[in-house]
Write a protein that holds these residues in place. Structure first.
Motif, mmCIF file in Angstrom:
data_model
loop_
_atom_site.group_PDB
_atom_site.id
_atom_site.type_symbol
_atom_site.label_atom_id
_atom_site.label_comp_id
_atom_site.label_asym_id
_atom_site.label_seq_id
_atom_site.Cartn_x
_atom_site.Cartn_y
_atom_site.Cartn_z
ATOM 1 N N GLU A 57 0.749 -1.519 -0.055
ATOM 2 C CA GLU A 57 0.008 -0.034 -0.060
ATOM 3 C C GLU A 57 0.784 1.151 -0.060
ATOM 4 O O GLU A 57 0.736 2.145 -0.912
ATOM 5 N N SER A 58 1.678 1.583 1.022
ATOM 6 C CA SER A 58 2.512 2.802 1.361
ATOM 7 C C SER A 58 3.859 2.431 1.075
ATOM 8 O O SER A 58 4.747 3.341 1.409
ATOM 9 N N ARG A 59 4.382 1.241 0.340
ATOM 10 C CA ARG A 59 5.928 1.101 0.180
ATOM 11 C C ARG A 59 6.166 1.442 -1.112
ATOM 12 O O ARG A 59 5.231 1.135 -2.222
ATOM 13 N N LYS A 60 7.451 1.858 -1.201
ATOM 14 C CA LYS A 60 7.901 2.142 -2.587
ATOM 15 C C LYS A 60 8.558 0.667 -3.048
ATOM 16 O O LYS A 60 9.009 0.043 -2.275
ATOM 17 N N ILE A 61 8.617 0.472 -4.218
ATOM 18 C CA ILE A 61 9.061 -0.689 -4.982
ATOM 19 C C ILE A 61 10.549 -0.377 -4.961
ATOM 20 O O ILE A 61 11.064 0.406 -5.168
ATOM 21 N N ASP A 62 11.147 -1.728 -4.263
ATOM 22 C CA ASP A 62 12.708 -1.518 -4.275
ATOM 23 C C ASP A 62 13.283 -2.002 -5.672
ATOM 24 O O ASP A 62 13.281 -3.199 -5.868
ATOM 25 N N THR A 63 13.696 -1.113 -6.288
ATOM 26 C CA THR A 63 14.152 -1.198 -7.654
ATOM 27 C C THR A 63 15.739 -1.258 -7.542
ATOM 28 O O THR A 63 16.328 -1.757 -8.429
ATOM 29 N N ASP A 64 16.308 -0.907 -6.602
ATOM 30 C CA ASP A 64 17.898 -0.855 -6.356
ATOM 31 C C ASP A 64 18.462 -2.199 -6.367
ATOM 32 O O ASP A 64 19.703 -2.457 -6.834
ATOM 33 N N ASN A 65 17.465 -3.242 -6.012
ATOM 34 C CA ASN A 65 18.147 -4.494 -6.039
ATOM 35 C C ASN A 65 17.440 -5.332 -7.026
ATOM 36 O O ASN A 65 17.362 -6.727 -6.666
ATOM 37 N N ASN A 66 17.107 -4.767 -8.167
ATOM 38 C CA ASN A 66 16.394 -5.635 -9.062
ATOM 39 C C ASN A 66 17.154 -6.944 -9.490
ATOM 40 O O ASN A 66 16.620 -7.978 -9.382
ATOM 41 N N ASP A 67 18.708 -6.796 -9.625
ATOM 42 C CA ASP A 67 19.195 -8.213 -10.008
ATOM 43 C C ASP A 67 19.050 -9.100 -8.977
ATOM 44 O O ASP A 67 18.887 -10.331 -9.428
ATOM 45 N N ASP A 68 19.152 -8.710 -7.796
ATOM 46 C CA ASP A 68 19.277 -9.685 -6.873
ATOM 47 C C ASP A 68 17.796 -10.465 -6.718
ATOM 48 O O ASP A 68 17.632 -11.719 -6.444
ATOM 49 N N TYR A 69 16.764 -9.580 -6.758
ATOM 50 C CA TYR A 69 15.395 -10.163 -6.417
ATOM 51 C C TYR A 69 15.177 -11.088 -7.753
ATOM 52 O O TYR A 69 14.481 -11.952 -7.448
ATOM 53 N N LYS A 70 15.572 -10.567 -9.125
ATOM 54 C CA LYS A 70 15.392 -11.517 -10.039
ATOM 55 C C LYS A 70 16.020 -12.925 -9.850
ATOM 56 O O LYS A 70 15.536 -13.986 -10.163
ATOM 57 N N MET A 71 17.431 -12.861 -9.402
ATOM 58 C CA MET A 71 17.961 -14.054 -8.973
ATOM 59 C C MET A 71 17.227 -14.871 -7.981
ATOM 60 O O MET A 71 17.031 -16.237 -8.052
ATOM 61 N N ILE A 72 16.832 -14.323 -6.784
ATOM 62 C CA ILE A 72 16.134 -15.099 -5.745
ATOM 63 C C ILE A 72 14.900 -15.679 -6.349
ATOM 64 O O ILE A 72 14.519 -16.558 -5.884
ATOM 65 N N ASP A 73 14.204 -14.703 -6.939
ATOM 66 C CA ASP A 73 12.804 -15.267 -7.433
ATOM 67 C C ASP A 73 13.036 -16.496 -8.251
ATOM 68 O O ASP A 73 12.388 -17.381 -8.196
ATOM 69 N N LEU A 74 13.997 -16.449 -9.117
ATOM 70 C CA LEU A 74 14.194 -17.720 -10.260
ATOM 71 C C LEU A 74 14.879 -18.862 -9.204
ATOM 72 O O LEU A 74 14.378 -20.102 -9.373
ATOM 73 N N ILE A 75 15.680 -18.818 -8.237
ATOM 74 C CA ILE A 75 16.302 -19.926 -7.159
ATOM 75 C C ILE A 75 14.941 -20.394 -6.733
ATOM 76 O O ILE A 75 14.727 -21.541 -6.365
ATOM 77 N N LEU A 76 13.929 -19.500 -5.993
ATOM 78 C CA LEU A 76 13.032 -19.893 -5.166
ATOM 79 C C LEU A 76 12.010 -20.681 -6.169
ATOM 80 O O LEU A 76 11.242 -21.726 -5.628
ATOM 81 N N LEU A 77 11.885 -20.403 -7.495
ATOM 82 C CA LEU A 77 11.111 -21.009 -8.512
ATOM 83 C C LEU A 77 11.441 -22.507 -8.676
ATOM 84 O O LEU A 77 10.855 -23.309 -8.641
#
Lengths: 428, 350, 122
Positions: free
Chosen positions: C91-111
């Motif tokens: 709701e009131s959070r900013k999207i954390d775009t500074d760590n995009n590469d890390d989020y992509k990686m962890i999302d892939l690993i968890l998948l």
């Protein structure tokens, strides 16, 4: 199974040339510890520091917290299956440097945020502001894949606690606690009229940064496992969770699982404490159904009358928690759940959307979105850039005087779902 | 006097000692000083605060002229600039409760002045304002005045002086629905074990996280042959004949209405409009069928897809309407429809 | 059994075969998954991660299984509740775009972990 835990009260930590405990002062051989940890060729640098209660020190990003211990008799020293050869945990005698903790810092990914403030407002919200913390900042060589990086940092923390724990080997403990529970048949014969209670401990087991290990075995690939209540409090379980700062179970909290302690305190008085079911939290729905079915089946096989269910994490594990609850209640096993909640920053949102009429007895570890103001620190141990992650959550969270507003979800152990901390929510 | 905080009080015609039902139509007026319950209230402030004025308004006048009267009252309050605003207690009086509720909410939200009121837990005004005002829990009749005023005065005093308000149990107000994060003496695991022991012994215990449990209504059996069925149209979207002949409230409805539509092929403007105060009425007023689609139902009837559209159309407003009122409406309307042999209902909300 | 991955994570789309790529936010990804669940797909993986930090991830991948004529109520409940929970947190959070590469990686690993977790079923 009988375990004696000898607590050696630690009143301060100093860095020096040898590792010892004298009059409650733990001295750590800094260079010796660094050399020891760097035997692992994957480690490039180790930074050692000390953070004491009340100091204006911030530790960030915290990866894990571990209690330094030494095995005096029975089993193997260290963490069997991980840092030492496989052995049975939960028997014999273990000495604990009580009041000291190894706090590891190491960012595997940029968005780790776990914070421990040793003073002020921040200190109120983490149980690890009250321990004397030896911080171990682990920097690895270039080119490690993320899994290896995480493993390196995880093992280094465990080895550091083992190295320091040795200082307690020949020290007479200030207090000795005895944990003894025999076979279920013996205990049921002794206490035929006491209700039989089991503890179902859910653990995050979903992949990198989200793992838990029992005797070094990644729990994600196994069915719910039955443990004697002594095993976990004697180094059988370690944490591989680097995120979920507020409600993950650090290794320290496995070693000192407060649900086990508090159920133990009632064993033979009000209850017959049967043991602990370690429940993996899976990612797939099929896995969740299987783990919850299996947990309830174990509880039924053991004849449990009641169960305490603790959660780890937030999001998909909420489904597991309620599945276990529903199935237990339908089978006549009375449940108490421990979880945390998200009621929004103002506390006005409805917590837990997955409603279950069966969840009639729930302990709240607090609101993960509750906002706290952290004052500027005199000294930051770890990576100051991680503070940007912490303060980057929303507009205006960084204030002019350098203090910042952050949600409890970034604070280590703040809303513990094993009830390790004293936070809760009430309807106002 | 510099330490004394200022209280502004609101009462209806009855508690304002103007008169009973016959005076319920009087417009709002400001009177300096304390009238009715404000007298006893001020005495309970023990000299720390003063009631600087009392606003009196007839219950009917308020409910029938809500938006205008609210603005007048807010202006009176702005002028008096109190440190705390007090309304009621309204006990279980519906119109008075709604007035206290609407004013309390507006004062708290728009003027940012702390508000204390008092109501019986089933007062229809409660749900609308409890998150914004401190609503002291009272009995259902004015006999509870003596008990309600001390709690209200104590709360007003704390709010005026900026002292932290404690839990609903300690202070006597109705929980505002806010989850407050606290540090308590016992750690969570100990509380869990104690709760389990209580459960095992069959002793009382209180969950720390009451689950929102919804009413479960057994669905009616499916209609076997729609082409023979009589279907009624019902809405909580506030569509009424223009002029709102039954004066159905625009919010926190106290009643429902039914209107003969046997000779109509649609709910056309300007014959119908919405009285609902909870959404932008432009599109509804342009074409009331958007809220309650009589046009389509009549088409279905013509095509023979359904047997018949029931002759009467049922309506109320759903915004702020208390759940128990809704249950009451539903039961009454349901009974009528059943008696008339209606087979199914299209119920639209907004 | 070939499952369908709904994702807005380019790192997933790059290496996986049966992917429905959502060119949008994590929320839009969840909504796409919800729409398909209402069309009869069953959920294989839970739509949310297990940690709050991953709730803030701009990338999300959800695995869907068989499509049948009948809507799977269990899947519907899970996806709807997940979206409510997700929205409340963001709701009131900013999207954390500074760590995009890390989020992509962890999302892939968890998948990958979720795919690995699901035994072969038919």
């Amino acid at each position: 199974m009988k375990l004696e835990i000898g607590r050696i009260y630690i009143k301060d930590i100093q860095l020096g040339k040898e590792t010892s405990v004298i009059d409650g002062v733990l001295t750590v051989d800094k260079q010796g510890l660094i050399d020891n940890l760097k035997e692992d060729g994957r480690i490039k640098d180790i930074l050692i520091d000390v953070a004491r209660p009340g100091e204006k020190v911030r530790i960030i990003p915290v990866k894990d917290v571990i209690e330094p211990r030494v095995k005096i008799q029975g089993g193997n020293n260290g963490f069997p299956g991980v840092t030492s050869k496989q052995a049975q945990c939960g028997e014999g005698r273990t000495h604990v440097l009580y009041g000291a903790a190894v706090v590891t810092v190491g960012d595997i990914v940029g968005f780790q945020e776990g914070v421990v403030d040793m003073w002020g407002e921040g200190a109120k919200w983490t149980p690890f502001s009250k321990t004397y913390n030896l911080t171990v900042d682990i920097q690895v060589v270039a080119g490690l894949d993320p899994h290896t990086h995480e493993e390196t940092v995880r093992i280094a923390g465990l080895r550091a606690s083992e190295f320091i724990g040795l200082a307690g080997e020949n020290v007479t403990p200030d207090e000795v606690l005895t944990f003894e529970i025999g076979s279920m048949f013996e205990e049921t014969t002794k206490y035929p009229d006491l209700p039989k209670v089991i503890y179902a401990e859910m653990n995050i087991t979903q992949g990198l940064l989200h793992d838990t290990y029992i005797y070094g075995v990644n729990q994600s690939g196994i069915l719910p496992a039955l443990l004697h209540a002594n095993e976990e409090i004697d180094n059988a379980v370690i944490s591989g969770n680097c995120v979920a700062a507020c409600d993950k179970i650090t290794t320290y909290q496995h070693q000192n699982n407060s649900v086990i302690y508090d159920l133990y305190a009632q064993h033979g008085k009000e209850i017959n404490f049967l043991g602990v079911i370690m429940v993996p939290e899976h990612t797939t729905l099929a896995g969740k159904v299987r783990a919850s079915d299996y947990t309830v089946k174990l509880a039924k096989m053991l004849g449990a009358d009641g169960v305490v269910v603790s959660e780890e994490g937030y999001g998909n594990p909420d489904s597991d928690l309620l599945m276990i609850c529903k199935k237990c209640e339908r089978n006549g096993i009375k449940t108490v759940l421990i979880t945390d909640e998200c009621a929004g920053r103002d506390g006005l949102s409805q917590p837990l959307s997955d409603t279950a009429v069966e969840a009639v007895a729930v302990i709240s570890g607090g609101n993960v979105s509750h906002v706290v103001t952290l004052l500027p620190a005199d000294k930051v141990i770890g990576n100051a850039a991680a503070i940007a992650v912490l303060s980057g959550g929303w507009e205006g969270s960084l204030l002019e005087d350098g203090s910042m507003m952050c949600e409890l979800n970034a604070v280590i152990g703040a809303t513990s779902e094993i009830g390790f901390h004293n936070v809760t929510c009430r309807l106002y | 006097m510099s330490d004394s905080f200022k209280v502004l009080y609101y009462v209806n015609q009855f508690f304002g000692q103007i008169g009973g039902e016959d005076k319920a139509g009087i417009p709002p007026e400001f009177r300096p000083g304390k009238i009715g319950p404000a007298m006893g209230f001020e005495a309970l402030l023990k000299g720390e605060g003063t009631v600087v004025g009392t606003i009196i308004c007839g219950d009917n006048y308020f409910n029938e002229n809500k938006s205008d009267v609210l603005e007048i009252i807010l202006n009176m309050i702005k002028e008096a600039a109190p440190d705390v605003f007090v309304a009621g207690p309204a006990f279980n009086a519906g119109r008075y409760g709604v007035a206290c509720s609407e004013i309390s909410k507006a004062v708290a939200q728009q003027l940012k002045i702390p508000v204390v009121t008092g109501m019986y837990v089933e007062n229809p005004g409660l749900d609308n304002c409890k998150a914004f005002a401190y609503v002291v829990s009272t009995s259902d009749s004015a006999g509870g005045m003596r008990k309600a005023l001390p709690s209200m005065a104590a709360l007003a005093s704390k709010l005026a002086k900026g002292i932290e308000v404690r839990s609903p149990e300690e202070e006597g107000y109705i929980a505002r629905g806010m989850r407050k994060t606290l540090i308590v003496e016992k750690r969570g695991s100990q509380r869990a074990v104690e709760m389990l022991l209580a459960r095992l012994k069959g002793q009382p215990y209180e969950t720390e996280m009451p689950m929102h449990v919804f009413d479960i209504v057994t669905p009616a059996v499916p209609i076997k042959n729609l082409s023979k069925a009589t279907i009624a149209l019902c809405t909580s979207g506030g569509i009424v004949p223009t002029g709102n002949p039954d004066k159905i409230q625009s919010a926190s409805a106290q009643k429902w209405g039914k209107y003969d539509i046997s000779n109509k092929s649609a709910l056309n403007a300007p014959d119908f409009y919405t009285t609902h105060g909870g959404y932008d009425p432009i599109y509804a007023n342009e074409m009331p069928d958007r809220i309650a689609p009589l046009d389509i139902l009549k088409e279905f009837e013509q095509e023979g897809y359904i047997g018949k559209v029931f002759d009467w159309f049922y309506t109320t407003t759903g915004t702020g309407t208390a759940v128990n009122k809704s249950v009451e409406f539903g039961t009454q309307i349901g009974a009528e429809l059943k008696a008339a042999g209606v087979d199914g209902v299209i119920l639209t909300s907004t | 059994m070939n499952n369908l991955i709904i994702t807005n994570n380019p790192a997933v789309a790059e290496i996986k075969d049966i992917v429905l790529f959502v060119d949008g936010s994590a929320e839009e990804t969840l909504i796409k998954a919800r729409d398909l669940v209402h069309e009869g797909y069953e959920l294989i993986s839970h739509p949310l991660a297990a940690s709050l930090r991953m709730m803030f991830s701009p990338f999300r991948s959800v695995i869907l299984g068989k499509k049948s004529d009948k809507v799977d109520i269990f899947s519907v409940e899970i996806i709807e509740e997940s979206i409510i929970k997700f929205k409340r947190h963001m709701e009131s959070r900013k999207i954390d775009t500074d760590n995009n590469d890390d989020y992509k990686m962890i999302d892939l690993i968890l998948l990958e972990a979720a795919i690995h977790e699901q035994p072969v079923t038919w």
